[in-house]
Structure formats: C-alpha cells, structure tokens
Design a protein around this motif. Structure first.
Motif, mmCIF file in Angstrom:
data_model
loop_
_atom_site.group_PDB
_atom_site.id
_atom_site.type_symbol
_atom_site.label_atom_id
_atom_site.label_comp_id
_atom_site.label_asym_id
_atom_site.label_seq_id
_atom_site.Cartn_x
_atom_site.Cartn_y
_atom_site.Cartn_z
ATOM 1 N N CYS A 73 -1.658 5.016 6.660
ATOM 2 C CA CYS A 73 -2.980 4.782 6.999
ATOM 3 C C CYS A 73 -2.057 4.954 9.448
ATOM 4 N N CYS A 76 -2.030 1.710 11.761
ATOM 5 C CA CYS A 76 -1.128 0.440 11.626
ATOM 6 C C CYS A 76 0.023 1.451 11.687
ATOM 7 N N CYS A 89 -5.400 0.525 3.246
ATOM 8 C CA CYS A 89 -3.832 0.374 3.663
ATOM 9 C C CYS A 89 -3.936 -1.698 3.543
ATOM 10 N N CYS A 92 -5.022 -3.623 7.232
ATOM 11 C CA CYS A 92 -6.372 -3.681 7.809
ATOM 12 C C CYS A 92 -7.420 -3.005 7.168
HETATM 13 ZN ZN LIG Z 1 -4.409 -0.226 7.931
#
Ligand SMILES: [Zn+2]
Lengths: 127, 222
Positions: A73, A76, A89, A92
């Motif tokens: 991701c 992140c 993810c 998030c």
């Molecule tokens: Zn993420």
C-alpha cells in the motif's frame, strides 16, 4: 486443467536445459508457484507423473515451492501478506498493489551425483 | 545432489506472443476485450445484445473460442459482424498463439473493437494473456454469490465485471451485497455492470463504458 499445458511448457524448458547441459537424465525439477496463480499442486504432480514416462525425467521428482501473495500500500508505505486473494490494506482498507505471488517458473534442476549416498555411507561407517 | 539453477518463466512463450499481439492491436488503434465466464453465464447472449447496440457506432469483429462447436459463432454471425472461430479441440482456454493465427482472417485496419469470447471456464483463461486491453468477467446471478471466493483470480485479473441475468434475482438466493463486498476485497478498482441481456437492462451503460475505453486508447496513442 491448465496444469497439463503448464506442465508441458515446464517439460519444454527442462528438456532444453538438459540438452544445453548435456544431461541425459535428471532427478529433480524444482518449480516456484505463486499462491495467486490458481495453479493446483496436486494437478501439477499428476501431470508431471503422466508426462515424464519415457523421457529423461522418468526418475525425477517434482518439488513445488509456493510463494505467498504480498501486496504493497503506497499510502501507508506498508507491505503485507495477502489473505488469500484479498488485496485490501489492513491499515487503511484501500486496495494495494500485488508485489509477489504471481510467480510461475522453473527454478532449478537436480542431478543425483551420489554425494548424499557417500555421506550416508560415511555416517554408517562412523557409527 | 548437483543443482542447476534455471529460473525460467513457464508462461514465457505465451507472454512473448501476447506481447506481439498487443503491439499489433496498438498499431491498429484497436480495442480488444477478452470475455471470460463459465458455460451458461450468458457470454454469447450478452455479446448479441452489445453488438446490436454498438454495431452502427463501431466496427466490430469477434473471435469465438469453443472447445468443439461453432454454435456460438453462428449466433454472433447472425448479428452481422465478422466472426473467426477457434476450436481448441479439448483445450480449456485460448492462448496467444491461437489468437495470433486467428488475426490472419481479419482486416484489422477496418476495426475499432475486437471481442474475444474465451472458452467457457473461470480458471484457465485467467492465466493466459492474449494481448488484450482488458479482461471482462461475465457471471450470472444463477451461479451463486460465492464465485469470487472460489475463483478469485479471474476477478483479480479483470478490469470489468458484468453480472448477468439480474431479471432472475427474485427467483434466486443471491446476496448482491455479500457478492460485491467479496469482489471489491479482491479487486477494489473493478468496474461493475448489472445487466439483463434478455430485457436489455444495463446494456446501454456498458456500451458507453466500452466506447469510452476505445476513446481513451485512441487519445493516448494520438
Ligand atoms: Zn494502506
């Protein structure tokens, strides 16, 4: 049942390599299979057993190493192990990008040169 | 054991040809969709509906993959577009070489859209790229809402999902919310269209989406 056609491709690769290395027979074929390829290990083994008859792979065994699905991701900056095919993810909840798990390749061949047996004999003698 | 390191991709031969196909398609500004679904998902009926709506606006040809028969090809031909039949003779998917051979029977200069109807199967066609711009997975609600869990790869590989036979929703135990949640977990960016090919519902939206894909492709190469 695409395992059979995949195994045919594997045989083509292996037989070309055997020729290149001047090998009449081999004892081990190692392949790497990503967990996101939907390739069935049992079907691969079956196809291998069927196709090897009468070839230089007659006495060989197939070893499959599985590569787990990993996604990334960007938001992140997180790499995470995928749970099955889920690409969300865990931090998030957005979709990541697959970075591993789609591999499908012939990794190596093995030729029995008697080394293990010799070692084994030593063990036995040593005891 | 003496070990010989190789590291050779099993699908390399297919990938090389699919890359050649892609270049041919790009040179001709041709949008190519690879349509994948189970037997009975309604792929051919969907294509009939799409072709009727789009053939005055785009020049279309269809490559029909089938294990043995030419039944689907005849149905598509009746819609008034060129069809090339590929019989795989037992093979469960089309590969890039088969498609390349089929291209010899088409005048690509005259085409905007090439539809490849793959062999009815959710597993193997997902593994073989043909050089297409995108894969379209077609799934009918009568197949059940658990298909993404059972065949996740095709949902992951597809750019668009067409859920067919939605006129039968009231007769089936199909949990659309559960189904869509599952799909989004596997492929959050997938485009989803719900259609009834028989009643015509949802087809116009899908047609507009396809035409937009062609426009985007043309504008990128311009
Ligand atoms: Zn993420």
């Amino acid at each position: 049942m695409h395992e059979l056609s995949l195994m045919q491709s594997i045989f083509e690769i292996v037989e070309a390599e055997m020729k290149a290395h001047g090998l009449a027979h081999i004892d081990l074929v190692k392949i790497k299979v990503g967990e996101l390829t939907a390739v069935e290990g049992a079907s691969m083994q079956f196809a291998f057993e069927v196709l090897k008859k009468g070839t230089g792979l007659e006495n060989a065994r197939l070893e499959i190493e599985y590569v787990p699905g990993v996604a990334y991701c960007a938001k992140c900056d997180l790499r995470y192990l995928m749970e099955g095919y889920r690409i969300i993810c865990p931090q998030c909840g957005r979709g990541g990008r697959i970075i591993a798990g789609k591999e499908l390749y012939v990794d190596s061949l093995g030729v029995d040169d008697g080394e293990e047996n010799k070692n084994c004999q030593k063990c036995i003698k040593g005891q | 054991m003496k070990k010989i390191k190789i590291v050779k991709s099993v699908l390399k031969a297919n990938d090389r040809v699919s890359e050649q196909n892609r270049q041919i398609f790009d040179q001709h500004n041709l949008l190519v969709m690879n349509v994948i679904g189970s037997p009975g998902a309604g792929k051919t009926t969907l294509l009939e509906g799409l072709i009727k709506r789009v053939k005055d606006r785009l020049k279309i040809a269809v490559i029909e993959g089938d294990i043995f028969t030419i039944r689907d090809a005849k149905r598509i031909e009746a819609c008034g577009v060129d069809v090339v039949q590929i019989n795989t003779g037992g093979g469960c998917h089309l590969d890039a070489v088969m498609v390349q051979e089929a291209l010899e029977n088409l005048n690509l200069n005259k085409l905007d859209l090439l539809v490849i109807e793959n062999v009815g199967n959710l597993v193997c066609p997902a593994a073989f790229n043909l050089g297409e711009d995108f894969k379209m997975v077609v799934m009918s609600i009568t197949e059940g809402d658990d298909k993404p869990e059972k065949y996740p790869r095709i949902f992951q590989e597809s750019k668009v999902l067409v859920v067919t036979k939605i006129d039968l929703l009231k007769y089936n135990q199909f949990d659309m919310e559960r189904f869509l949640n599952e799909v989004k977990g596997i492929q959050p960016d997938i485009e989803i269209f719900k259609v009834s090919s028989i009643k015509g519902e949802g087809l116009d939206e899908l047609v507009e989406w396809i035409i937009k894909q062609l426009e985007v492709k043309k504008s990128m190469s311009a």
